[in-house]
Design a protein around this motif. Structure first.
Motif, PDB file in Angstrom:
ATOM      1  N   LYS A 110       0.748  -1.268   0.128  1.00 43.01           N
ATOM      2  CA  LYS A 110       0.139  -0.049   0.124  1.00 43.01           C
ATOM      3  C   LYS A 110       0.818   1.251  -0.063  1.00 43.01           C
ATOM      4  O   LYS A 110       0.632   2.187  -0.546  1.00 43.01           O
ATOM      5  N   GLN A 111       1.977   1.218   0.395  1.00 43.01           N
ATOM      6  CA  GLN A 111       3.024   2.391   0.477  1.00 43.01           C
ATOM      7  C   GLN A 111       3.448   2.886  -0.922  1.00 43.01           C
ATOM      8  O   GLN A 111       3.679   4.012  -1.153  1.00 43.01           O
ATOM      9  N   PHE A 112       3.155   2.016  -1.820  1.00 41.48           N
ATOM     10  CA  PHE A 112       3.598   2.049  -3.203  1.00 41.48           C
ATOM     11  C   PHE A 112       2.235   2.512  -4.010  1.00 41.48           C
ATOM     12  O   PHE A 112       2.312   2.100  -5.223  1.00 41.48           O
ATOM     13  N   ASN A 113       1.338   2.801  -3.509  1.00 47.06           N
ATOM     14  CA  ASN A 113       0.031   3.126  -4.046  1.00 47.06           C
ATOM     15  C   ASN A 113      -0.470   1.739  -4.851  1.00 47.06           C
ATOM     16  O   ASN A 113      -1.046   2.034  -5.984  1.00 47.06           O
ATOM     17  N   ILE A 114      -0.566   0.651  -4.207  1.00 46.10           N
ATOM     18  CA  ILE A 114      -0.869  -0.534  -4.826  1.00 46.10           C
ATOM     19  C   ILE A 114      -2.011  -1.079  -3.940  1.00 46.10           C
ATOM     20  O   ILE A 114      -2.010  -0.918  -2.786  1.00 46.10           O
ATOM     21  N   GLU A 115      -3.271  -1.264  -4.605  1.00 45.57           N
ATOM     22  CA  GLU A 115      -4.383  -1.838  -3.904  1.00 45.57           C
ATOM     23  C   GLU A 115      -4.314  -3.194  -3.834  1.00 45.57           C
ATOM     24  O   GLU A 115      -3.777  -3.815  -4.826  1.00 45.57           O
ATOM     25  N   VAL A 116      -4.753  -3.567  -2.559  1.00 42.33           N
ATOM     26  CA  VAL A 116      -4.324  -5.119  -2.332  1.00 42.33           C
ATOM     27  C   VAL A 116      -5.585  -5.936  -2.023  1.00 42.33           C
ATOM     28  O   VAL A 116      -6.207  -5.272  -1.184  1.00 42.33           O
ATOM     29  N   TYR A 117      -5.643  -7.091  -2.417  1.00 40.11           N
ATOM     30  CA  TYR A 117      -6.488  -8.005  -2.033  1.00 40.11           C
ATOM     31  C   TYR A 117      -6.170  -9.162  -1.529  1.00 40.11           C
ATOM     32  O   TYR A 117      -5.290  -9.979  -2.060  1.00 40.11           O
ATOM     33  N   THR A 118      -6.224  -9.198  -0.305  1.00 39.25           N
ATOM     34  CA  THR A 118      -5.605 -10.512   0.492  1.00 39.25           C
ATOM     35  C   THR A 118      -6.593 -11.678   0.820  1.00 39.25           C
ATOM     36  O   THR A 118      -7.596 -11.588   1.143  1.00 39.25           O
ATOM     37  N   PHE A 119      -5.780 -12.849   0.908  1.00 41.71           N
ATOM     38  CA  PHE A 119      -6.828 -14.169   1.018  1.00 41.71           C
ATOM     39  C   PHE A 119      -5.920 -15.034   1.919  1.00 41.71           C
ATOM     40  O   PHE A 119      -4.821 -15.279   1.682  1.00 41.71           O
ATOM     41  N   GLU A 120      -6.491 -15.825   2.662  1.00 34.98           N
ATOM     42  CA  GLU A 120      -5.978 -16.660   3.483  1.00 34.98           C
ATOM     43  C   GLU A 120      -5.805 -17.862   2.833  1.00 34.98           C
ATOM     44  O   GLU A 120      -4.835 -18.920   3.401  1.00 34.98           O
ATOM     45  N   ASN A 121      -6.316 -18.485   1.875  1.00 30.12           N
ATOM     46  CA  ASN A 121      -6.154 -19.561   1.067  1.00 30.12           C
ATOM     47  C   ASN A 121      -6.690 -19.590  -0.455  1.00 30.12           C
ATOM     48  O   ASN A 121      -7.321 -18.383  -0.696  1.00 30.12           O
ATOM     49  N   ALA A 122      -6.226 -20.279  -1.201  1.00 30.33           N
ATOM     50  CA  ALA A 122      -6.302 -20.091  -2.660  1.00 30.33           C
ATOM     51  C   ALA A 122      -7.876 -20.196  -3.093  1.00 30.33           C
ATOM     52  O   ALA A 122      -8.089 -19.490  -4.020  1.00 30.33           O
ATOM     53  N   GLN A 123      -8.697 -20.916  -2.390  1.00 28.62           N
ATOM     54  CA  GLN A 123      -9.899 -21.328  -2.741  1.00 28.62           C
ATOM     55  C   GLN A 123     -10.802 -20.092  -2.714  1.00 28.62           C
ATOM     56  O   GLN A 123     -11.419 -19.570  -3.513  1.00 28.62           O
ATOM     57  N   ASN A 124     -10.539 -19.183  -1.548  1.00 34.87           N
ATOM     58  CA  ASN A 124     -10.955 -17.983  -1.284  1.00 34.87           C
ATOM     59  C   ASN A 124     -10.587 -16.937  -2.474  1.00 34.87           C
ATOM     60  O   ASN A 124     -11.587 -16.128  -3.012  1.00 34.87           O
ATOM     61  N   ALA A 125      -9.458 -17.010  -2.734  1.00 33.69           N
ATOM     62  CA  ALA A 125      -9.107 -16.267  -4.014  1.00 33.69           C
ATOM     63  C   ALA A 125      -9.716 -16.271  -5.164  1.00 33.69           C
ATOM     64  O   ALA A 125     -10.217 -15.687  -5.989  1.00 33.69           O
ATOM     65  N   ILE A 126      -9.759 -17.770  -5.603  1.00 29.54           N
ATOM     66  CA  ILE A 126     -10.528 -18.026  -6.857  1.00 29.54           C
ATOM     67  C   ILE A 126     -12.004 -17.754  -6.998  1.00 29.54           C
ATOM     68  O   ILE A 126     -12.521 -17.129  -7.818  1.00 29.54           O
ATOM     69  N   ASN A 127     -12.495 -17.841  -5.697  1.00 31.56           N
ATOM     70  CA  ASN A 127     -13.796 -17.578  -5.721  1.00 31.56           C
ATOM     71  C   ASN A 127     -14.482 -16.100  -5.552  1.00 31.56           C
ATOM     72  O   ASN A 127     -15.386 -15.545  -6.220  1.00 31.56           O
ATOM     73  N   ALA A 128     -13.155 -15.214  -5.379  1.00 34.53           N
ATOM     74  CA  ALA A 128     -13.381 -13.791  -5.694  1.00 34.53           C
ATOM     75  C   ALA A 128     -12.842 -13.065  -6.908  1.00 34.53           C
ATOM     76  O   ALA A 128     -12.836 -11.906  -7.174  1.00 34.53           O
ATOM     77  N   ILE A 129     -11.998 -14.010  -7.611  1.00 32.56           N
ATOM     78  CA  ILE A 129     -11.263 -13.497  -8.813  1.00 32.56           C
ATOM     79  C   ILE A 129     -11.712 -12.570  -9.775  1.00 32.56           C
ATOM     80  O   ILE A 129     -11.456 -11.930 -10.612  1.00 32.56           O
ATOM     81  N   ASP A 130     -13.189 -13.206 -10.055  1.00 29.91           N
ATOM     82  CA  ASP A 130     -14.100 -12.608 -11.000  1.00 29.91           C
ATOM     83  C   ASP A 130     -14.194 -11.125 -10.866  1.00 29.91           C
ATOM     84  O   ASP A 130     -14.584 -10.508 -11.954  1.00 29.91           O
ATOM     85  N   GLU A 131     -14.228 -10.693  -9.682  1.00 28.34           N
ATOM     86  CA  GLU A 131     -14.568  -9.294  -9.141  1.00 28.34           C
ATOM     87  C   GLU A 131     -13.558  -8.581  -9.136  1.00 28.34           C
ATOM     88  O   GLU A 131     -13.332  -7.294  -8.887  1.00 28.34           O
ATOM     89  N   ILE A 132     -12.164  -9.044  -9.598  1.00 28.77           N
ATOM     90  CA  ILE A 132     -10.857  -8.266  -9.224  1.00 28.77           C
ATOM     91  C   ILE A 132     -10.167  -7.946 -10.491  1.00 28.77           C
ATOM     92  O   ILE A 132      -9.730  -9.137 -11.196  1.00 28.77           O
ATOM     93  N   SER A 133      -9.984  -6.885 -10.925  1.00 27.67           N
ATOM     94  CA  SER A 133      -9.031  -6.560 -12.068  1.00 27.67           C
ATOM     95  C   SER A 133      -7.666  -6.309 -11.616  1.00 27.67           C
ATOM     96  O   SER A 133      -7.140  -5.282 -11.313  1.00 27.67           O
ATOM     97  N   TYR A 134      -6.973  -7.475 -11.415  1.00 24.68           N
ATOM     98  CA  TYR A 134      -5.598  -7.337 -10.821  1.00 24.68           C
ATOM     99  C   TYR A 134      -4.477  -7.346 -11.897  1.00 24.68           C
ATOM    100  O   TYR A 134      -4.538  -7.775 -13.108  1.00 24.68           O
ATOM    101  N   ASP A 135      -3.546  -6.770 -11.315  1.00 31.60           N
ATOM    102  CA  ASP A 135      -2.262  -6.643 -12.288  1.00 31.60           C
ATOM    103  C   ASP A 135      -1.173  -7.658 -11.921  1.00 31.60           C
ATOM    104  O   ASP A 135      -0.453  -8.047 -13.102  1.00 31.60           O
TER     105      ASP A 135
END
Length: 330
Positions: A110-135
């Motif tokens: 966040k110090q580098f002006n990066i928006e961060v989405y954090t997840f405890e496990n990969a399954q939760n990340a996959i479930n949310a990935i459709d809503e995230i335009s990530y770099d």
């Protein structure tokens, strides 16, 4: 504008005044105490004069006169330097099962002006990935439910994947960087890594810009640490003591929970859980250089049996560290 100067010779003699003043006396100041006698002596050393005009039932007036010399040297006005920092203006997905490491990466990015989405496990990340335009993605390799390699493969087959860098994090150094690249990762960070290593990876894939640093008053401290080091956290968090303590507090709570899990694993002879929890704990313990505990976790990470005597020694060292960290935070 000019300032008032006092000669070096007069400054040097002031310290001798206190030894002389105790024996000094003056009729005009008699009865008004040693403090005024000392003051009068100091004034005289500076070439000045302290007088008293006292009237019964009216009051007293003290007059202090000191000769001064105005300095010919102008006061130099310092220019305020505008500081800048690096900005990437990106969106990141971070998958890490250790809460304190997850928080550390979140605050750092966040110090580098990066928006961060954090997840405890990969399954939760996959479930949310459709809503995230990530770099880019940073993922731990050894994760609960789904490992980082499987997660990377699913992402690469996802409809939103457009060659975004997927960066691996691992505490295991027995697999080379080249092997991770062959598997499909863009880069790998071996834990514990430092802030410069992570910045280098970001610069390798993305362009950055410079932005003014927002003025932020941070609490400073010289409080010594015993049995661990916060130098790495200072590097990641810019010596922001509030953020460092917050990360340490999360780490402390996590360590207490993990300690109970390890004890139960030992009682149940659950080797798999002992391996997994020890591996999970190692990242932050290495980051903090907790030398009294690290050797035990390194053994438990790969052991196929449980040495009860060694585990008793481990519990003692871990409890000592927990107590030390609690004292530091309090």
């Amino acid at each position: 504008m000019r300032g008032i100067g006092i000669s070096k010779d007069k400054k040097a003699t002031i310290f001798n005044a206190f030894n002389q003043a105790e024996n000094a006396s003056d009729n005009n100041l008699k009865g008004f105490g040693l403090g005024l006698t000392i003051s009068k002596k100091l004034v005289e050393l500076l070439g000045g004069k302290l007088t008293l005009d006292s009237k019964l039932n009216v009051g007293s007036t003290f007059t202090l006169k000191i000769p001064v010399k105005l300095s010919d040297k102008p006061i130099i006005k310092t220019k305020e330097i505008k500081k800048t920092t690096t900005a990437f203006n990106l969106t990141a997905v971070v998958v890490e099962d250790d809460a304190s490491v997850r928080l550390l990466l979140n605050d750092f990015l966040k110090q580098f002006n990066i928006e961060v989405y954090t997840f405890e496990n990969a399954q939760n990340a996959i479930n949310a990935i459709d809503e995230i335009s990530y770099d880019f993605v940073i993922t731990d390799i050894q994760l609960p439910k789904m490992n980082g390699i499987h997660f990377m493969e699913i992402l690469k087959n996802h409809k939103l994947y457009k060659n975004q860098p997927i960066i691996a994090m691992t505490g295991r150094a027995n697999i080379s960087r080249e092997e991770y690249l062959k598997i499909g990762f863009a880069e790998v960070l071996i834990k514990p890594f430092n802030s410069n290593q992570l910045q280098d990876v970001l610069h390798r894939f993305f362009k950055s810009s410079s932005i003014p640093i927002k003025t932020k008053v941070v609490e400073s401290t010289e409080k010594a640490t015993v049995g661990f080091s916060i130098k790495s956290l200072q590097s990641f968090l810019g010596n922001d003591i509030a953020s460092i303590k917050n990360t340490l507090q999360i780490f402390l709570e996590d360590t207490k929970k993990n300690s109970l899990t390890l004890i139960k694993a030992k009682e149940d002879t659950d080797i798999k859980t002992l391996n997994e929890i020890s591996h999970k704990m190692l990242s932050m313990f290495k980051q903090l250089e907790v030398k009294a505990v690290i050797p035990y976790l390194e053994v438990f990470e790969t052991t196929t049996t449980i040495d009860k005597a060694k585990f008793i020694d481990f519990e003692k060292q871990l409890n000592n560290f927990i107590k030390t960290l609690e004292e530091y935070l309090n």
